[in-house]
Write a protein that holds these residues in place. Sequence first.
Motif, PDB file in Angstrom:
ATOM      1  N   LEU A  85      49.617 -33.335 -67.456  1.00  0.00           N
ATOM      2  CA  LEU A  85      49.246 -32.026 -66.941  1.00  0.00           C
ATOM      3  C   LEU A  85      49.212 -30.950 -68.009  1.00  0.00           C
ATOM      4  N   MET A  86      50.129 -30.981 -68.966  1.00  0.00           N
ATOM      5  CA  MET A  86      50.333 -29.839 -69.837  1.00  0.00           C
ATOM      6  C   MET A  86      49.106 -29.469 -70.663  1.00  0.00           C
ATOM      7  N   ALA A  87      48.327 -30.437 -71.095  1.00  0.00           N
ATOM      8  CA  ALA A  87      47.110 -30.103 -71.849  1.00  0.00           C
ATOM      9  C   ALA A  87      46.169 -29.272 -70.988  1.00  0.00           C
ATOM     10  N   GLY A  88      46.072 -29.620 -69.699  1.00  0.00           N
ATOM     11  CA  GLY A  88      45.228 -28.856 -68.792  1.00  0.00           C
ATOM     12  C   GLY A  88      45.745 -27.443 -68.586  1.00  0.00           C
ATOM     13  N   ILE A  89      47.063 -27.284 -68.464  1.00  0.00           N
ATOM     14  CA  ILE A  89      47.640 -25.955 -68.286  1.00  0.00           C
ATOM     15  C   ILE A  89      47.449 -25.115 -69.548  1.00  0.00           C
ATOM     16  N   PHE A  90      47.656 -25.721 -70.716  1.00  0.00           N
ATOM     17  CA  PHE A  90      47.430 -24.997 -71.968  1.00  0.00           C
ATOM     18  C   PHE A  90      45.982 -24.493 -72.041  1.00  0.00           C
ATOM     19  N   ALA A  91      45.028 -25.388 -71.750  1.00  0.00           N
ATOM     20  CA  ALA A  91      43.616 -25.012 -71.842  1.00  0.00           C
ATOM     21  C   ALA A  91      43.253 -23.959 -70.804  1.00  0.00           C
TER      22      ALA A  91
END
Length: 289
Positions: A85-91
């Motif tokens: 999930l975190m890559a999506g939240i960062f982006a």
Amino acid sequence: MTTATEVSTKLAAPVPRGGIAQSVRDSLVVARRNLIRMMRIPEVVVFGLVQPIMFVVLFSYVFGGAIGVPGSSGPADSEVYREFLMAGIFAQTVTFATAGAGAGIADDMHKGLIDRFRSLPMSRGAVLTGRTLADLAQSALTLVVLALVALLIGWRAHNGVVDMLAGFGLLLLLGYAFSWIGALIGLTVRTPEAATSGGLIWLFPLTFVSIAFVPSSSMPTVLQHIAEWNPFSATVQATRELFGNLPAGYPVPDAWPMQHPVLASAIWSVLIIMFFRTLAVRKYRSATA
């Protein structure tokens, strides 16, 4: 002999100073002005941090136990999903800054500040470049805070410092590219409220019809193709690979951007900057408050 008309014409239409060095200096001056303004209104930065932190908590602990990631140890491995999930939240965080960029420029237009800038002998692109650089600095600060929150919930970057920094670099490049879209929107609409709405209305489908929160394999066929060629998805996939956040058995889609996400992400971001910067600077030269 110089006439009064010639003198008044020169005063009314100052000639912009040219040269790359001068353009850089002018852009940095405007960026400094916007950063000082942000520091004087700290609630803008604070509120900008609340939303991504809420997304992290909600998706990790509310949906994390229900959403499975192909290649994980179980149908809904929450620890694997948190890292996924975190890559999506960062982006999503860096792209949602687009709305703030548009609203800020629209506010400057509404108050007549843009007209005052245009009356000065400065580079024509410096006002917008300075604004987008200030937004980039704010996005970098937001990413630092968000990464610390992510560490607290169990996220880790497994591929070393160099790959981790490369991943964050791609995220900031994407955010900078999208800030130029926000700049164009801010110059086009008449009020900051309209710029905020215009900056968000297209971002929601762009970010949710992507691989940010769920794998594309869970989508209908048409949406799969859209998600896999989405520039947002390319950056998300690139950062997942650079952070080492993909499960060992995760099936990477056959689409070219998913097979070469780092290169695809860089290409998409550069093309967006080139295209929308050109349009925004052209609009800036002709826009009226």
